[in-house]
Scaffold this motif. Structure first.
Motif, mmCIF file in Angstrom:
data_model
loop_
_atom_site.group_PDB
_atom_site.id
_atom_site.type_symbol
_atom_site.label_atom_id
_atom_site.label_comp_id
_atom_site.label_asym_id
_atom_site.label_seq_id
_atom_site.Cartn_x
_atom_site.Cartn_y
_atom_site.Cartn_z
ATOM 1 N N LEU A 1 -63.143 -8.025 36.028
ATOM 2 C CA LEU A 1 -62.116 -8.653 36.342
ATOM 3 C C LEU A 1 -62.120 -10.360 35.799
ATOM 4 C CD1 LEU A 1 -62.854 -8.619 40.437
ATOM 5 C CD2 LEU A 1 -60.878 -8.000 39.175
ATOM 6 N N GLN A 2 -60.672 -11.006 35.641
ATOM 7 C CA GLN A 2 -60.685 -12.113 34.905
ATOM 8 C C GLN A 2 -61.072 -13.239 36.052
ATOM 9 O OE1 GLN A 2 -59.648 -12.748 31.678
ATOM 10 N NE2 GLN A 2 -60.288 -10.506 31.564
ATOM 11 N N PRO A 3 -61.342 -14.559 35.512
ATOM 12 C CA PRO A 3 -61.668 -15.608 36.639
ATOM 13 C C PRO A 3 -60.524 -15.727 37.552
ATOM 14 C CG PRO A 3 -62.264 -16.072 34.186
ATOM 15 C CD PRO A 3 -61.594 -14.916 34.244
ATOM 16 N N TRP A 4 -60.748 -16.210 38.498
ATOM 17 C CA TRP A 4 -59.747 -16.307 39.699
ATOM 18 C C TRP A 4 -58.937 -15.116 40.442
ATOM 19 C CZ3 TRP A 4 -60.021 -20.936 41.450
ATOM 20 C CH2 TRP A 4 -60.625 -22.345 40.537
ATOM 21 N N VAL B 1 -56.447 4.943 37.939
ATOM 22 C CA VAL B 1 -57.209 4.299 37.107
ATOM 23 C C VAL B 1 -56.712 2.783 36.985
ATOM 24 C CG1 VAL B 1 -58.002 4.035 34.569
ATOM 25 C CG2 VAL B 1 -57.515 6.163 35.414
ATOM 26 N N ILE B 2 -57.696 2.054 37.288
ATOM 27 C CA ILE B 2 -57.413 0.407 37.429
ATOM 28 C C ILE B 2 -58.053 -0.149 36.499
ATOM 29 C CG2 ILE B 2 -57.187 -1.566 38.851
ATOM 30 C CD1 ILE B 2 -56.890 0.289 41.189
ATOM 31 N N ASP B 3 -57.373 -0.762 35.370
ATOM 32 C CA ASP B 3 -58.136 -1.747 34.326
ATOM 33 C C ASP B 3 -58.257 -3.317 35.114
ATOM 34 O OD1 ASP B 3 -58.856 -3.408 32.399
ATOM 35 O OD2 ASP B 3 -57.074 -3.052 31.121
ATOM 36 N N LEU B 4 -59.394 -3.629 35.611
ATOM 37 C CA LEU B 4 -59.699 -4.770 36.291
ATOM 38 C C LEU B 4 -59.327 -5.933 35.591
ATOM 39 C CD1 LEU B 4 -63.100 -4.139 37.726
ATOM 40 C CD2 LEU B 4 -61.070 -3.556 38.524
ATOM 41 N N GLY B 5 -59.198 -6.023 34.194
ATOM 42 C CA GLY B 5 -58.979 -6.975 33.094
ATOM 43 C C GLY B 5 -57.630 -7.226 33.313
ATOM 44 N N ALA B 6 -56.757 -6.222 33.771
ATOM 45 C CA ALA B 6 -55.362 -6.371 33.655
ATOM 46 C C ALA B 6 -54.747 -6.888 35.060
ATOM 47 C CB ALA B 6 -54.690 -5.203 33.243
ATOM 48 N N LEU B 7 -55.661 -7.078 36.150
ATOM 49 C CA LEU B 7 -55.364 -7.126 37.355
ATOM 50 C C LEU B 7 -54.852 -8.772 37.615
ATOM 51 C CD1 LEU B 7 -57.481 -5.757 40.117
ATOM 52 C CD2 LEU B 7 -55.013 -5.273 39.608
ATOM 53 N N GLU B 8 -53.892 -9.049 38.314
ATOM 54 C CA GLU B 8 -53.550 -10.445 38.504
ATOM 55 C C GLU B 8 -53.816 -10.862 40.159
ATOM 56 O OE1 GLU B 8 -49.423 -11.799 38.035
ATOM 57 O OE2 GLU B 8 -48.877 -9.686 37.781
ATOM 58 N N PRO B 9 -53.577 -11.812 40.383
ATOM 59 C CA PRO B 9 -53.693 -12.300 41.913
ATOM 60 C C PRO B 9 -52.591 -11.744 42.754
ATOM 61 C CG PRO B 9 -54.306 -14.101 40.794
ATOM 62 C CD PRO B 9 -53.825 -13.334 39.844
ATOM 63 N N THR C 1 -47.171 -10.391 44.045
ATOM 64 C CA THR C 1 -47.791 -11.085 43.320
ATOM 65 C C THR C 1 -47.770 -12.585 43.689
ATOM 66 O OG1 THR C 1 -46.081 -11.916 41.772
ATOM 67 C CG2 THR C 1 -47.371 -9.998 41.214
ATOM 68 N N VAL C 2 -48.867 -13.267 43.634
ATOM 69 C CA VAL C 2 -48.755 -14.601 44.236
ATOM 70 C C VAL C 2 -47.704 -15.312 43.435
ATOM 71 C CG1 VAL C 2 -50.278 -16.700 44.379
ATOM 72 C CG2 VAL C 2 -51.292 -14.518 44.723
ATOM 73 N N ARG C 3 -47.803 -15.212 42.118
ATOM 74 C CA ARG C 3 -46.687 -15.708 41.149
ATOM 75 C C ARG C 3 -45.260 -15.620 41.731
ATOM 76 N NH1 ARG C 3 -49.081 -18.329 37.384
ATOM 77 N NH2 ARG C 3 -49.700 -16.943 35.683
ATOM 78 N N GLN C 4 -44.897 -14.567 42.146
ATOM 79 C CA GLN C 4 -43.508 -14.338 42.669
ATOM 80 C C GLN C 4 -43.358 -15.102 44.066
ATOM 81 O OE1 GLN C 4 -44.209 -10.284 43.428
ATOM 82 N NE2 GLN C 4 -42.128 -10.087 44.706
ATOM 83 N N ASN C 5 -44.534 -15.732 44.703
ATOM 84 C CA ASN C 5 -44.395 -16.705 45.979
ATOM 85 C C ASN C 5 -44.590 -18.102 45.473
ATOM 86 O OD1 ASN C 5 -43.971 -14.600 48.403
ATOM 87 N ND2 ASN C 5 -45.410 -13.500 47.379
#
Ligand code: MIC
Ligand code: SF4
Length: 701
Positions: A165-168, A299-307, A320-324
């Motif tokens: 997972l990336q930070p945040w 298959v989930i790439d944790l590094g590519a996940l976003e909030p 996505t959080v971004r979309q809100n």
């Protein structure tokens, strides 16, 4: 083919049946868990089974749900549980000690064991390599008596995690992604198993966030392997001796998953299946728009996940959080059994350190356990939260189950919880978004949705949280079973009413459709909690609230209509569409309708725990053979099934249902195993257990 971890644990606990997916098997239950809102009934039922002492390895009773204590009911339940638990040989975690799942993970969860809990989020312990399953209180009572638990031998959905997972970006975002793929529908009879190199970077409480919210998928449970991270967690809890490495075989193959999906209504999830699954095949749609969708694993790439967030109404409305971004937020709450670990709350405290909660926002924090609360108090994080203007709630379920903090109508409330069913917050027109603690913290300081990664752009580094080598362990609020049990007098207050007994289903069913509801009706819709929760140990009182959300102004309530039909000698019927009975394990969603004279539920599909609860309380579950027949029934129609009881007893696959009002006929299937038919024919599980003594079989007593 190598074995999955799920099948290894099932094999070690198998007491009945063959482990062939789709077949019913009985397993031995090592540990049980109850909480007060379901546990009072579970212990009353346990007492009426006539078994003097619990016979499984460990039974723990928790008090965490009914904590508002308006009126004497809650305290009466607490005192009953505090006395009955040690009397029958169970542990009892007192109010104030924390939420059952969080405390169980900290103090009792053990790799390789089975756990049955009268709460749908029991799979939380799957984060520690346990096979942890939610069930109705009566099933748990039978397991406490040493009886097996019956389940469908599952198909195991493999979820491979890669990267880090990336930070945040948080573990909550992993389960949101899984929910966007599998949705809350069509996963009954499956277990989700996580594996792969990405698992290694996730700590046990992180894994437990994922398995906890796996309950929203409607699967039997979710599980992670037990590895070095598990050892570290158990060591921090002073329980390293309970560590045992547990994993799937290297060459384990997971089952091919086949779902019937609607090409239009389920379009978003089909797209995600194509994107995140391996071996995907999508068939041609039939005339009703349904296609067969199949895949080998996720298959989930944790590094590519976003909030991510779950938008109001259902935990699978993933955005996505971004979309809100920029949407105003008026309330933020961090807590619940999903996200209230030491790490979760430390991240939130560090984000808020030296700041003040945004003036738009009312912000509350409910630590998941007394252990977490204590650690935050001692390391100063609690002081940061208080200084920032957080309302500190007690260590309990609280707002997650509508016990206070109801938001204003129509405004956005962002919560780190697991369920956002409409009205569950206690406000009928609520707008509850589910989010990670990181996203909650960002909203608390900015007053709007803000992708927490943007905080880094504003100069705030992702908080570094280090675990102490040893957590604060203080079990003084856990009452242990005692040798002196004979001397304990069980407290029985007047608001505790022994649940009514079920009857054998009618020879011929004849009665009105009391209500017709749509897709995804949850047990919160059937039996609301919130301010009604205090009546859990008083069925006649609680039954007045059945289908409360559907009652119409100035019209008789569901309860009044049902009782009028019952008094007229008729049998009540409920008609529903897809995924009836999603959500909580509360058996009151069967027990109270039973009390009101409901004898059958006809649906397009039903969720596992609720269907088992219906059978346990002798309400016959029926499924439309042709889903289109659902459209041809209206509320108030009089239905009849000649020979219903005989069909149940003799193993008939289908029954003919006559719609006497419309002069039509349609076919329903009886989705029942031989054992379930016997339970129904005996007039429910309690009668069946008394007749067969089934509770003594496993313990061999
Ligand atoms: C829930 O989250 O809905 C509950 C309240 O914990 C329920 C149990 C109950 O209704 O008492 C659950 O998840 O099973
Ligand atoms: Fe409690 Fe909410 Fe967890 Fe249910 S989901 S056990 S109400 S915190």
């Amino acid at each position: 083919m190598g074995k999955s971890l799920t099948y290894k644990i099932l094999e070690q606990h198998l007491v009945e049946g063959n482990l062939v997916p789709g077949e019913e098997v009985g397993i031995r239950i090592d540990q049980t868990l109850t909480q007060d809102a379901t546990g009072t009934t579970a212990f009353l039922l346990f007492e009426s089974m006539g078994v003097p002492k619990v016979r499984n390895e460990l039974a723990v009773s928790y008090v965490d749900h009914n904590m508002s204590m308006f009126g004497p009911e809650n305290h009466t339940d607490h005192l009953y549980l505090q006395t009955v638990a040690p009397k029958v040989g169970a542990y009892h975690s007192r109010p104030g000690n924390g939420i059952c799942h969080q405390v169980h993970l900290e103090r009792f969860a053990a790799p390789g064991k089975t756990l049955l809990g009268s709460d749908s989020h029991t799979p939380t312990a799957g984060g520690a390599g346990m096979l942890a399953i939610g069930a109705g209180g009566l099933d748990v009572a039978v397991a406490m008596g040493g009886g097996p638990f019956y389940l469908t031998a599952p198909k195991v959905i493999g979820v491979e995690l890669k990267g880090k997972l990336q930070p945040w970006v948080a573990p909550k975002d992993i389960i949101f992604r899984v929910l966007s793929i599998l949705t809350t529908k069509g996963n009954v009879g499956c277990i989700v198993e996580y594996f792969g190199q990405g698992v290694k970077s996730l700590a046990v409480p992180d894994r437990s966030t994922v398995t906890n919210m796996g309950a929203e998928l409607g699967v039997t449970t979710s599980i992670f392997p037990a590895d070095a991270m598990t050892k570290k967690y158990l060591k921090a809890q002073g329980r390293q001796q309970q560590y045992k490495p547990m994993a799937a075989d290297r060459n384990a193959e997971y089952h091919r998953i086949i779902k019937k999906m609607h090409v239009q209504k389920d379009a978003a999830s089909i797209e995600n299946i194509r994107k995140y699954c391996v071996g995907v095949e999508v068939g041609e749609a039939d005339k009703d728009g349904y296609a067969t969708v199949s895949f080998d694993r996720i298959v989930i790439d944790l590094g590519a996940l976003e909030p991510l967030v779950a938008a109001p109404g259902s935990p699978d409305n993933i955005e996505t959080v971004r979309q809100n971004s920029g949407k105003k937020v008026h309330q933020v709450i961090v807590g619940s059994c999903t996200n209230s670990s030491f790490h979760d709350l430390m991240v939130v405290a560090k984000v808020l350190e030296g700041k003040t909660v945004h003036p738009n926002v009312e912000f509350s924090v409910a630590p998941g356990s007394r252990q977490v609360f204590n650690m935050l108090a001692r390391n100063g994080a609690l002081a940061s939260l208080i200084a920032a203007g957080a309302k500190i709630l007690e260590s309990a379920c609280g707002p997650c189950i509508g016990q206070g903090q109801s938001p204003a109508e129509g405004v956005v409330s962002v919560r780190s919880f697991n369920r956002n069913f409409t009205g569950r917050s206690g406000t009928l027109d609520d707008k509850v978004y589910l989010a990670s603690p990181e996203t909650c913290a960002a909203a608390a300081i900015t007053g709007e949705f803000c992708d927490p990664r943007d905080l880094s752009a504003k100069g705030m580094a992702y908080p570094k949280v280090t675990w102490p080598a040893r957590f604060i362990v203080d079990d003084s609020l856990i009452i242990k079973p005692t040798e002196e049990a004979a001397r304990i007098e069980v407290f029985r207050g007047p608001t505790i009413v022994t649940p009514p007994a079920a009857d054998v289903p009618p020879t011929d069913l004849a009665g009105p459709v009391l209500i017709k509801v749509g897709d995804k009706v949850t047990t919160d819709d059937i039996m609301p909690a919130g301010s009604f929760l205090k009546h859990r140990s008083n069925v006649p009182e609680y039954a007045k609230a059945v289908f409360f959300r559907f009652n119409r102004k100035d019209q008789p309530t569901f309860a009044q209509r049902a009782l009028a039909a019952k008094q007229a000698g008729k049998h009540g019927v409920v008609v529903a569409a897809e995924s009836y009975g999603q959500g909580s394990s509360r058996e009151h969603a069967a027990l109270c309708p039973m009390y009101l004279g409901v004898k059958a539920v006809i649906a397009k599909s039903m969720e596992r725990i609720h269907k088992a609860n219906l059978v346990n309380f002798a309400i016959v579950p029926l499924l439309f053979v042709h889903p289109a027949d659902y459209e041809k029934i209206e509320e108030g129609d009089e239905l009849a099934v000649l020979g219903l009881l005989k069909a149940v007893e003799s193993g008939e696959a289908n029954v003919q249902v006559q719609n006497c009002t419309r002069g039509t006929m349609f076919t329903c299937s009886l989705p029942l195993t031989t054992r379930e038919r016997k339970i129904l024919a005996a007039g429910g599980k309690l009668n069946h257990t008394r007749l067969t003594g089934a509770n003594g079989r496993v313990a061999g007593m």
